[in-house]
Motif scaffolding. Structure first.
Motif, short mmCIF file in Angstrom:
data_model
loop_
_atom_site.label_atom_id
_atom_site.label_comp_id
_atom_site.label_asym_id
_atom_site.label_seq_id
_atom_site.Cartn_x
_atom_site.Cartn_y
_atom_site.Cartn_z
N UNK A 1 0.83 -1.21 0.00
CA UNK A 1 0.00 0.00 0.00
C UNK A 1 0.86 1.26 0.00
N UNK B 1 -8.46 8.45 -3.42
CA UNK B 1 -9.01 7.10 -3.34
C UNK B 1 -8.13 6.14 -2.57
N UNK B 2 -7.20 6.67 -1.78
CA UNK B 2 -6.30 5.79 -1.04
C UNK B 2 -6.85 5.43 0.33
N UNK B 3 -7.77 6.22 0.81
CA UNK B 3 -8.49 5.88 2.04
C UNK B 3 -9.95 6.30 1.82
N UNK B 4 -10.82 5.91 2.72
CA UNK B 4 -12.21 6.36 2.61
C UNK B 4 -12.65 6.89 3.97
#
Lengths: 148, 148
Positions: A9, A74-77
């Motif tokens: 990640x 868009x790497x976390x929500x």
DNA sequence: GCATATATCGGAACAGTTCCTAATTAGTAA
DNA sequence: TTACTAATTAGGAACTGTTCCGATATATGC
């Protein structure tokens, strides 16, 4: 989570930054790592406190800015609708909502297509469901038809 | 909405108040009527401003107190989770959340029972759906097992 | 009408988030 | 490596939505 997965990640994060021309600051990497490896959906202040252990001078503003940036990439929500005030609805019949992410307008969605939503069995082990809330987000017709 | 329907709701509201031993103040009735007849999911400040046209001295505090009371009595609902700070999630794979209404803990729900949620056709006329958010609320196991 | 528990008003307090500006730093090119 | 520059940060002030507080007012039951 495996160490590998976290590394993967992190590498992906770096890649996206490079691609977007965003600087790879120490703060950003620590903040991302903190959220990426967390399993308990931390709020901004929790992230702030964790990051501060590694980067004592980090500011809360940087944490917020970075989190929203990661979210935009868009790497976390997020859990729950971001940055909005509570709104009230006089209609208590079962229905859901479409929220326009641009103008904030809320539309009722009664469509039977969803039917009464049922919780998956997995829920049994978590707790007793009291309410189900379904929220669609996107751009409403009016906003979609306007030039940016 | 028909005039009749509004009257019916108002009557129901009065009934519930009487039953619960809550005083039927002028403010409460005006506030309830304002939300009951609205179709646009107003926020607290919007309700406040509308109510002020009829009751010029009403305070914002009263509006908030009354709205949460109406919500607790099931006479109105809210859009979006009430009174919570934003939380972040490093897991961007499609999944939903169970939020404990007592301790605030958030649990991931990956269960396949929901499958990929699809928007009903009704949505076509409203806008372009970009994301779907499903949130279950209730009491988690740990909280449920504790004496109140 | 009277008593009294309940609700209101108005403003101060609060929490979460964002804004502002000077100082710092990552990336780039010589 | 060094110098340059645009992007980023730290720190604190400001802002916004919401709640709290204490004095006053009022609906309800007798």
């Amino acid at each position: 989570m495996h160490e590998d997965e976290l590394d993967r990640r992190l590498e992906h994060f770096k890649e996206v930054c490079r691609h977007e021309g965003l600087k790879l600051t120490h703060q950003r990497m620590v903040i991302f790592e903190e959220v990426a490896k967390s399993r308990d959906h931390p709020d901004a202040d929790t992230v702030f406190k964790s990051v501060r252990d590694k980067v004592p001078t980090v500011s809360l503003d940087t944490v917020y800015r970075t989190l929203w940036m990661l979210n935009a990439m868009g790497l976390i929500t997020t859990v729950g609708p971001p940055r909005e005030k509570v709104r009230f609805d006089g209609d208590v019949s079962p229905h859901h909502h479409f929220v326009c992410s641009r103008c904030g307008a809320v539309y009722d969605v009664h469509g039977p297509a969803f039917g009464p939503i049922q919780a998956p069995d997995e829920i049994e082990g978590i707790g007793q469901v009291e309410s189900v809330r379904l929220e669609l987000r996107g751009r409403c017709r009016r906003c979609a038809s306007q030039i940016e």
